[in-house]
Design a protein around this motif. Structure first.
Motif, PDB file in Angstrom:
ATOM      1  N   THR A  68      34.385  41.080  54.743  1.00  9.88           N
ATOM      2  CA  THR A  68      35.612  41.870  54.660  1.00  9.88           C
ATOM      3  C   THR A  68      35.589  42.776  53.430  1.00  9.88           C
ATOM      4  O   THR A  68      35.936  43.967  53.499  1.00  9.88           O
ATOM      5  CB  THR A  68      36.844  40.952  54.606  1.00  9.88           C
ATOM      6  OG1 THR A  68      36.893  40.161  55.805  1.00  9.88           O
ATOM      7  CG2 THR A  68      38.127  41.751  54.488  1.00  9.88           C
ATOM      8  N   LEU A  69      35.162  42.238  52.295  1.00 13.14           N
ATOM      9  CA  LEU A  69      35.102  43.030  51.066  1.00 13.14           C
ATOM     10  C   LEU A  69      33.985  44.070  51.135  1.00 13.14           C
ATOM     11  O   LEU A  69      34.166  45.215  50.701  1.00 13.14           O
ATOM     12  CB  LEU A  69      34.905  42.122  49.854  1.00 13.14           C
ATOM     13  CG  LEU A  69      36.072  41.185  49.524  1.00 13.14           C
ATOM     14  CD1 LEU A  69      35.754  40.340  48.293  1.00 13.14           C
ATOM     15  CD2 LEU A  69      37.352  41.969  49.299  1.00 13.14           C
ATOM     16  N   TRP A  70      32.833  43.692  51.653  1.00  8.21           N
ATOM     17  CA  TRP A  70      31.721  44.632  51.756  1.00  8.21           C
ATOM     18  C   TRP A  70      32.090  45.839  52.614  1.00  8.21           C
ATOM     19  O   TRP A  70      31.799  46.977  52.270  1.00  8.21           O
ATOM     20  CB  TRP A  70      30.506  43.944  52.364  1.00  8.21           C
ATOM     21  CG  TRP A  70      29.752  43.073  51.418  1.00  8.21           C
ATOM     22  CD1 TRP A  70      29.998  42.879  50.090  1.00  8.21           C
ATOM     23  CD2 TRP A  70      28.614  42.280  51.724  1.00  8.21           C
ATOM     24  NE1 TRP A  70      29.095  42.001  49.564  1.00  8.21           N
ATOM     25  CE2 TRP A  70      28.229  41.614  50.531  1.00  8.21           C
ATOM     26  CE3 TRP A  70      27.884  42.047  52.875  1.00  8.21           C
ATOM     27  CZ2 TRP A  70      27.146  40.751  50.475  1.00  8.21           C
ATOM     28  CZ3 TRP A  70      26.791  41.192  52.826  1.00  8.21           C
ATOM     29  CH2 TRP A  70      26.433  40.546  51.642  1.00  8.21           C
ATOM     30  N   GLN A  71      32.712  45.551  53.755  1.00 12.46           N
ATOM     31  CA  GLN A  71      33.027  46.636  54.674  1.00 12.46           C
ATOM     32  C   GLN A  71      34.059  47.583  54.075  1.00 12.46           C
ATOM     33  O   GLN A  71      34.040  48.785  54.331  1.00 12.46           O
ATOM     34  CB  GLN A  71      33.554  46.078  56.000  1.00 12.46           C
ATOM     35  CG  GLN A  71      32.565  45.212  56.775  1.00 12.46           C
ATOM     36  CD  GLN A  71      31.322  45.970  57.211  1.00 12.46           C
ATOM     37  OE1 GLN A  71      30.334  46.029  56.482  1.00 12.46           O
ATOM     38  NE2 GLN A  71      31.372  46.554  58.396  1.00 12.46           N
ATOM     39  N   ALA A  72      34.986  47.054  53.295  1.00 15.31           N
ATOM     40  CA  ALA A  72      36.054  47.878  52.734  1.00 15.31           C
ATOM     41  C   ALA A  72      35.615  48.647  51.487  1.00 15.31           C
ATOM     42  O   ALA A  72      36.014  49.802  51.294  1.00 15.31           O
ATOM     43  CB  ALA A  72      37.268  47.006  52.403  1.00 15.31           C
ATOM     44  N   TYR A  73      34.793  48.019  50.629  1.00 15.65           N
ATOM     45  CA  TYR A  73      34.518  48.603  49.314  1.00 15.65           C
ATOM     46  C   TYR A  73      33.038  48.754  48.994  1.00 15.65           C
ATOM     47  O   TYR A  73      32.688  49.404  47.997  1.00 15.65           O
ATOM     48  CB  TYR A  73      35.152  47.733  48.212  1.00 15.65           C
ATOM     49  CG  TYR A  73      36.617  47.438  48.432  1.00 15.65           C
ATOM     50  CD1 TYR A  73      37.582  48.427  48.272  1.00 15.65           C
ATOM     51  CD2 TYR A  73      37.039  46.164  48.803  1.00 15.65           C
ATOM     52  CE1 TYR A  73      38.934  48.155  48.469  1.00 15.65           C
ATOM     53  CE2 TYR A  73      38.384  45.878  49.006  1.00 15.65           C
ATOM     54  CZ  TYR A  73      39.323  46.880  48.842  1.00 15.65           C
ATOM     55  OH  TYR A  73      40.653  46.601  49.047  1.00 15.65           O
ATOM     56  N   GLY A  74      32.161  48.142  49.779  1.00 22.16           N
ATOM     57  CA  GLY A  74      30.760  48.108  49.400  1.00 22.16           C
ATOM     58  C   GLY A  74      30.552  47.178  48.214  1.00 22.16           C
ATOM     59  O   GLY A  74      31.496  46.609  47.669  1.00 22.16           O
ATOM     60  N   MET A  75      29.299  47.023  47.796  1.00 28.83           N
ATOM     61  CA  MET A  75      29.001  46.126  46.685  1.00 28.83           C
ATOM     62  C   MET A  75      29.413  46.706  45.335  1.00 28.83           C
ATOM     63  O   MET A  75      29.369  46.020  44.319  1.00 28.83           O
ATOM     64  CB  MET A  75      27.524  45.762  46.689  1.00 28.83           C
ATOM     65  CG  MET A  75      27.123  44.918  47.881  1.00 28.83           C
ATOM     66  SD  MET A  75      25.420  44.335  47.787  1.00 28.83           S
ATOM     67  CE  MET A  75      25.230  43.572  49.402  1.00 28.83           C
ATOM     68  N   GLY A  76      29.844  47.976  45.338  1.00 24.99           N
ATOM     69  CA  GLY A  76      30.323  48.578  44.101  1.00 24.99           C
ATOM     70  C   GLY A  76      31.535  47.879  43.529  1.00 24.99           C
ATOM     71  O   GLY A  76      31.760  47.897  42.309  1.00 24.99           O
ATOM     72  N   LEU A  77      32.339  47.246  44.397  1.00 29.90           N
ATOM     73  CA  LEU A  77      33.498  46.492  43.921  1.00 29.90           C
ATOM     74  C   LEU A  77      33.047  45.360  43.017  1.00 29.90           C
ATOM     75  O   LEU A  77      33.611  45.137  41.933  1.00 29.90           O
ATOM     76  CB  LEU A  77      34.291  45.936  45.109  1.00 29.90           C
ATOM     77  CG  LEU A  77      35.428  44.971  44.756  1.00 29.90           C
ATOM     78  CD1 LEU A  77      36.550  45.720  44.045  1.00 29.90           C
ATOM     79  CD2 LEU A  77      35.947  44.260  46.001  1.00 29.90           C
ATOM     80  N   TRP A  78      32.040  44.626  43.443  1.00 29.81           N
ATOM     81  CA  TRP A  78      31.546  43.508  42.651  1.00 29.81           C
ATOM     82  C   TRP A  78      30.936  43.991  41.347  1.00 29.81           C
ATOM     83  O   TRP A  78      31.142  43.395  40.290  1.00 29.81           O
ATOM     84  CB  TRP A  78      30.523  42.712  43.451  1.00 29.81           C
ATOM     85  CG  TRP A  78      31.136  41.887  44.531  1.00 29.81           C
ATOM     86  CD1 TRP A  78      32.462  41.659  44.750  1.00 29.81           C
ATOM     87  CD2 TRP A  78      30.437  41.177  45.548  1.00 29.81           C
ATOM     88  NE1 TRP A  78      32.639  40.847  45.832  1.00 29.81           N
ATOM     89  CE2 TRP A  78      31.408  40.532  46.353  1.00 29.81           C
ATOM     90  CE3 TRP A  78      29.098  41.022  45.871  1.00 29.81           C
ATOM     91  CZ2 TRP A  78      31.074  39.742  47.450  1.00 29.81           C
ATOM     92  CZ3 TRP A  78      28.761  40.234  46.964  1.00 29.81           C
ATOM     93  CH2 TRP A  78      29.743  39.602  47.735  1.00 29.81           C
ATOM     94  N   GLU A  79      30.183  45.075  41.406  1.00 25.23           N
ATOM     95  CA  GLU A  79      29.578  45.606  40.183  1.00 25.23           C
ATOM     96  C   GLU A  79      30.642  45.972  39.167  1.00 25.23           C
ATOM     97  O   GLU A  79      30.543  45.620  37.983  1.00 25.23           O
ATOM     98  CB  GLU A  79      28.724  46.826  40.519  1.00 25.23           C
ATOM     99  CG  GLU A  79      28.056  47.442  39.299  1.00 25.23           C
ATOM    100  CD  GLU A  79      27.244  48.687  39.631  1.00 25.23           C
ATOM    101  OE1 GLU A  79      26.904  49.423  38.683  1.00 25.23           O
ATOM    102  OE2 GLU A  79      26.960  48.928  40.823  1.00 25.23           O
ATOM    103  N   ALA A  80      31.684  46.673  39.627  1.00 27.05           N
ATOM    104  CA  ALA A  80      32.756  47.078  38.715  1.00 27.05           C
ATOM    105  C   ALA A  80      33.469  45.867  38.130  1.00 27.05           C
ATOM    106  O   ALA A  80      33.780  45.833  36.924  1.00 27.05           O
ATOM    107  CB  ALA A  80      33.745  47.972  39.457  1.00 27.05           C
ATOM    108  N   TYR A  81      33.728  44.868  38.971  1.00 25.19           N
ATOM    109  CA  TYR A  81      34.420  43.665  38.502  1.00 25.19           C
ATOM    110  C   TYR A  81      33.568  42.911  37.479  1.00 25.19           C
ATOM    111  O   TYR A  81      34.055  42.514  36.404  1.00 25.19           O
ATOM    112  CB  TYR A  81      34.744  42.760  39.687  1.00 25.19           C
ATOM    113  CG  TYR A  81      35.265  41.406  39.279  1.00 25.19           C
ATOM    114  CD1 TYR A  81      36.577  41.243  38.841  1.00 25.19           C
ATOM    115  CD2 TYR A  81      34.444  40.281  39.315  1.00 25.19           C
ATOM    116  CE1 TYR A  81      37.054  40.007  38.441  1.00 25.19           C
ATOM    117  CE2 TYR A  81      34.908  39.042  38.918  1.00 25.19           C
ATOM    118  CZ  TYR A  81      36.211  38.898  38.483  1.00 25.19           C
ATOM    119  OH  TYR A  81      36.666  37.670  38.090  1.00 25.19           O
TER     120      TYR A  81
END
Length: 472
Positions: free
Chosen positions: A358-371
């Motif tokens: 769900t997170l990957w499809q919405a934001y890509g792995m860039g969300l995790w990198e930023a966090y």
């Protein structure tokens, strides 16, 4: 159908209630993330909480009222002054993935009971393995928490490395593993569950940075063999729970490769840094491990429980369990990736991969990198602030978003120093504005924070130090 059953399954009633609940949760998020909520935790003693819920249990009330009471009496991970245990504030869309999981309730023991989620699990584990630096032969499973992942990995190690067929014939020779004295307690628990006893866990001393002393491994192995033990594995920490220290994975890997031992990495917290180009260097050597455990719920914004267990050679996962269950699958011995119960403790389990996807499809792995970059920077900032404050003392310079320190404006004997910081922790818990925990390092008590909220700023970190001075 009985009227109460019709009411319980009424789609329109669910729609209306769910809309109100989502509004309630969104208001809760906004209030906490902005810091408008006055407290990170409204602590009440266990007996008082029990008395309250015992008195209201079974009393009819609107769902919004029930949820409101639960929200008020729970820890608020989304609050910028939540700095307690190693659980990240879930991204709201991932929580919706949990709602989908709860409504579908597909058990996933066999493929036909979780078609989408089983295939998603394979996709997720393969992408995680790739991010960790493993090759195409790697694979794994998703499971319910790091404790279960670590135990499963060690059962695999036993199956691959023990001289006896323990799973089918039982165990005769004493087995053992080596692990840092600062490792998470679940490794010790796994050893005892496997029946190796206290002697089965060989604790390796740490250096001044609380990292395993890999230079001691040869001597400890020789001593164990002289006692008649077969050491089958070494467990590295990435990172340790108390201090956030990363063991030298390359040094441990070299030792294991030279001695034919299984190398497992408990990366429940820190292996997530594989998704941060800026910080993944602390995991150097991770791809040399035979297995790695990583929690999505600690550092990757996913609701609990969500853990990946990755194997360098994915086929090793099938070595862990070997049982007959004709009611689940026809092929007893085939390596069928789609029938997950062949490789996990769980028969029925959550649709874990759905929340991740769900997170990957919405934001890509860039969300995790930023966090990850944000919370790691917060750890560095707090370490700097503590180091610069004459009335505080760092246990060690932070290696991640876990920081251990204490209030030490004067010289006191160790027992009095620990007692004072224990009182500070209790006062903070009662106050509730900040939520932090404590730990014991070299028999002394330190305050410990894990900075998981992306809404935490330097002003909140300075405020924590001021609040400690205030409550002393």
């Amino acid at each position: 159908m009985d009227s109460i059953l019709e009411k319980a399954y009424d789609a329109e009633a669910f729609r209306n209630t769910a809309h109100r609940i989502v509004d309630q949760l969104a208001d809760f998020l906004k209030e906490n993330q902005s810091g408008e909520a006055p407290k990170a935790i409204a602590y009440r003693p266990a007996q008082e909480a029990y008395a309250y819920w015992e008195s209201v249990a079974g009393q009819p009330q609107p769902t919004e009222d029930l949820f409101g009471a639960i929200l008020a009496q729970s820890v608020h991970l989304h609050h910028p002054q939540y700095m307690g245990h190693q659980v990240s504030p879930p991204a709201p869309l991932a929580a919706l993935g949990s709602l989908l999981d709860g409504l579908l309730n597909n058990g996933m023991a066999v493929y036909e009971m979780g078609m989408a989620s089983t295939a998603i699990e394979r996709v997720v584990t393969e992408k995680v393995a790739q991010q960790m630096g493993f090759g195409p032969e790697a694979g794994g499973v998703l499971t319910s928490g790091g404790t279960l992942a670590n135990l499963t990995a060690l059962l695999t190690a036993r199956s691959v490395k023990a001289r006896e067929a323990v799973w089918s014939e039982g165990q005769a020779q004493p087995l053992a593993l080596m692990v840092s004295e600062e490792a998470h307690y679940c490794v010790d628990r796994a050893v005892r569950i496997m029946g190796w006893g206290e002697a089965g866990i060989i604790k390796v001393p740490v250096n001044e940075k609380y990292q395993m002393r890999a230079d001691l491994l040869p001597g400890l192995l020789a001593d164990a063999e002289a006692r008649g033990q077969q050491v089958i594995a070494v467990v590295g920490s990435a990172c340790s729970t108390s201090t956030g220290s990363f063991d030298d994975l390359n040094a441990i890997a070299a030792f294991c490769e030279a001695n034919g031992l299984w190398f497992h990495v408990d990366g429940a917290h820190g292996a997530a840094l594989a998704f941060s180009p800026r910080h993944r260097h602390v995991l150097s050597g991770l791809s040399r491990a035979d297995s790695v455990a990583m929690d999505f719920h600690k550092m990757l914004l996913t609701p609990v429980l969500a853990t990946a267990l990755i194997y360098k050679e994915g086929r090793q996962a099938y070595r862990t369990f070997s049982q007959r269950a004709h009611y689940l699958w026809a092929g007893q011995t085939e390596e069928e990736w789609e029938n997950l119960a062949k490789r996990t403790f769980e028969c029925t389990k959550y649709m874990i991969g759905v929340k991740v996807l769900t997170l990957w499809q919405a934001y890509g792995m860039g969300l995790w990198e930023a966090y990850l970059d944000k919370v790691m920077a917060n750890g560095e900032t707090l370490g700097r602030l503590v180091e610069a404050a004459p009335d505080f003392e760092l246990a060690l310079r932070p290696q991640c978003n876990i920081v251990c320190f204490r209030y030490a404006p004067d010289r006191l004997p160790p027992e009095q120093r620990s007692a004072r910081n224990a009182r500070i922790r209790e006062a903070l818990l009662a106050d509730g504005a900040y939520y932090i925990v404590q730990t014991i390092l070299k028999e002394e008590l330190y305050l410990r924070v894990t900075l998981t909220s992306p809404h935490t700023e330097e002003t909140h970190l300075r405020g924590l130090l001021d609040k400690i001075r205030e409550v002393v």
